[in-house]
Motif scaffolding. Structure first.
Motif, PDB file in Angstrom:
ATOM      1  N   SER A  17      48.512  33.799  36.143  1.00  0.00           N
ATOM      2  CA  SER A  17      48.591  34.925  37.069  1.00  0.00           C
ATOM      3  C   SER A  17      47.370  35.842  37.003  1.00  0.00           C
ATOM      4  N   GLY A  18      46.350  35.454  36.239  1.00  0.00           N
ATOM      5  CA  GLY A  18      45.138  36.257  36.194  1.00  0.00           C
ATOM      6  C   GLY A  18      44.324  35.978  34.952  1.00  0.00           C
ATOM      7  N   LYS A  19      43.141  36.567  34.894  1.00  0.00           N
ATOM      8  CA  LYS A  19      42.276  36.405  33.728  1.00  0.00           C
ATOM      9  C   LYS A  19      41.437  37.654  33.564  1.00  0.00           C
ATOM     10  N   GLN A  20      40.842  37.777  32.378  1.00  0.00           N
ATOM     11  CA  GLN A  20      40.039  38.950  32.062  1.00  0.00           C
ATOM     12  C   GLN A  20      39.047  38.577  30.969  1.00  0.00           C
ATOM     13  N   MET A  21      37.845  39.111  31.073  1.00  0.00           N
ATOM     14  CA  MET A  21      36.824  38.953  30.032  1.00  0.00           C
ATOM     15  C   MET A  21      36.549  40.343  29.471  1.00  0.00           C
ATOM     16  N   PRO A  34      46.848  43.627  32.299  1.00  0.00           N
ATOM     17  CA  PRO A  34      47.535  42.466  32.875  1.00  0.00           C
ATOM     18  C   PRO A  34      47.931  42.694  34.330  1.00  0.00           C
ATOM     19  N   PRO A  35      47.916  41.623  35.124  1.00  0.00           N
ATOM     20  CA  PRO A  35      48.394  41.740  36.500  1.00  0.00           C
ATOM     21  C   PRO A  35      49.911  41.882  36.516  1.00  0.00           C
ATOM     22  N   LYS A  36      50.434  42.416  37.591  1.00  0.00           N
ATOM     23  CA  LYS A  36      51.891  42.529  37.721  1.00  0.00           C
ATOM     24  C   LYS A  36      52.528  41.155  37.581  1.00  0.00           C
ATOM     25  N   GLY A  37      53.620  41.106  36.860  1.00  0.00           N
ATOM     26  CA  GLY A  37      54.352  39.868  36.678  1.00  0.00           C
ATOM     27  C   GLY A  37      53.939  39.069  35.450  1.00  0.00           C
ATOM     28  N   ALA A  38      52.806  39.408  34.841  1.00  0.00           N
ATOM     29  CA  ALA A  38      52.373  38.670  33.646  1.00  0.00           C
ATOM     30  C   ALA A  38      53.308  38.993  32.492  1.00  0.00           C
ATOM     31  N   SER A  39      53.738  37.965  31.776  1.00  0.00           N
ATOM     32  CA  SER A  39      54.652  38.178  30.651  1.00  0.00           C
ATOM     33  C   SER A  39      54.054  37.754  29.315  1.00  0.00           C
ATOM     34  N   TRP A  40      52.942  37.028  29.347  1.00  0.00           N
ATOM     35  CA  TRP A  40      52.270  36.663  28.098  1.00  0.00           C
ATOM     36  C   TRP A  40      50.819  36.304  28.391  1.00  0.00           C
ATOM     37  N   ALA A  41      50.037  36.188  27.317  1.00  0.00           N
ATOM     38  CA  ALA A  41      48.607  35.928  27.465  1.00  0.00           C
ATOM     39  C   ALA A  41      48.123  34.920  26.430  1.00  0.00           C
ATOM     40  N   LEU A  42      47.111  34.175  26.804  1.00  0.00           N
ATOM     41  CA  LEU A  42      46.396  33.281  25.904  1.00  0.00           C
ATOM     42  C   LEU A  42      45.009  33.886  25.731  1.00  0.00           C
ATOM     43  N   MET A  43      44.602  34.115  24.465  1.00  0.00           N
ATOM     44  CA  MET A  43      43.330  34.784  24.188  1.00  0.00           C
ATOM     45  C   MET A  43      42.467  33.939  23.267  1.00  0.00           C
ATOM     46  N   GLN A  44      41.143  34.126  23.396  1.00  0.00           N
ATOM     47  CA  GLN A  44      40.199  33.458  22.514  1.00  0.00           C
ATOM     48  C   GLN A  44      38.936  34.309  22.400  1.00  0.00           C
ATOM     49  N   PRO A  45      38.645  34.800  21.172  1.00  0.00           N
ATOM     50  CA  PRO A  45      37.364  35.485  20.985  1.00  0.00           C
ATOM     51  C   PRO A  45      36.261  34.454  20.768  1.00  0.00           C
ATOM     52  N   MET A  46      35.113  34.703  21.360  1.00  0.00           N
ATOM     53  CA  MET A  46      33.965  33.821  21.178  1.00  0.00           C
ATOM     54  C   MET A  46      32.792  34.637  20.658  1.00  0.00           C
ATOM     55  N   LEU A  93      36.026  38.439  24.467  1.00  0.00           N
ATOM     56  CA  LEU A  93      37.431  38.060  24.360  1.00  0.00           C
ATOM     57  C   LEU A  93      37.900  37.571  25.726  1.00  0.00           C
ATOM     58  N   SER A  94      38.150  36.262  25.828  1.00  0.00           N
ATOM     59  CA  SER A  94      38.643  35.668  27.072  1.00  0.00           C
ATOM     60  C   SER A  94      40.167  35.737  27.067  1.00  0.00           C
ATOM     61  N   VAL A  95      40.744  36.171  28.178  1.00  0.00           N
ATOM     62  CA  VAL A  95      42.197  36.329  28.272  1.00  0.00           C
ATOM     63  C   VAL A  95      42.676  35.684  29.567  1.00  0.00           C
ATOM     64  N   SER A  96      43.694  34.840  29.463  1.00  0.00           N
ATOM     65  CA  SER A  96      44.380  34.287  30.637  1.00  0.00           C
ATOM     66  C   SER A  96      45.810  34.785  30.597  1.00  0.00           C
ATOM     67  N   TYR A  97      46.281  35.305  31.728  1.00  0.00           N
ATOM     68  CA  TYR A  97      47.639  35.825  31.829  1.00  0.00           C
ATOM     69  C   TYR A  97      48.544  34.820  32.521  1.00  0.00           C
TER      70      TYR A  97
END
Length: 108
Positions: A17-21, A34-46, A93-97
């Motif tokens: 439902s979205g992403k963020q750097m 987070p965008p509306k409706g997002a309930s969890w996130a996958l994150m990875q620091p690089m 920090l890459s984040v996918s919602y």
């Protein structure tokens, strides 16, 4: 009788439902948006490790849970209370919602 995910042809859950750097520094923490409706996130620091808290308080370079550079982390708590800071260096920090339920409507 409720419809189960398996009964919805062509649908796979969870749904992105979205992403963020984010670019935390050793002196400034970052927050998730987070965008509306997002309930969890996958994150990875690089590039460098980060430290995080999920109670709304700011972590420091020596306090908070450590997340190593390159490691993936799944977070399903209060997304708006999550804060991260660089432990060292200049990580990205890459984040996918995601939304998890077929009854959740993206953008609502």
């Amino acid at each position: 009788m409720p419809t189960t995910v398996e009964q919805i042809p062509g649908q796979t859950w969870p749904v992105a439902s979205g992403k963020q750097m984010l670019a935390p520094t050793v002196s400034t923490s970052v927050v998730l948006t987070p965008p509306k409706g997002a309930s969890w996130a996958l994150m990875q620091p690089m590039g460098a490790p980060v430290r995080w808290w999920d109670d709304g308080s700011a972590p420091t370079v020596s306090q908070g849970f450590a997340l190593s550079a390159g490691a993936y982390y799944t977070y399903a708590g209060d997304l708006k209370a999550f804060r991260a800071i660089a432990e060292s260096g200049t990580p990205t920090l890459s984040v996918s919602y995601y939304r998890s339920s077929p009854t959740e409507i993206q953008g609502q």
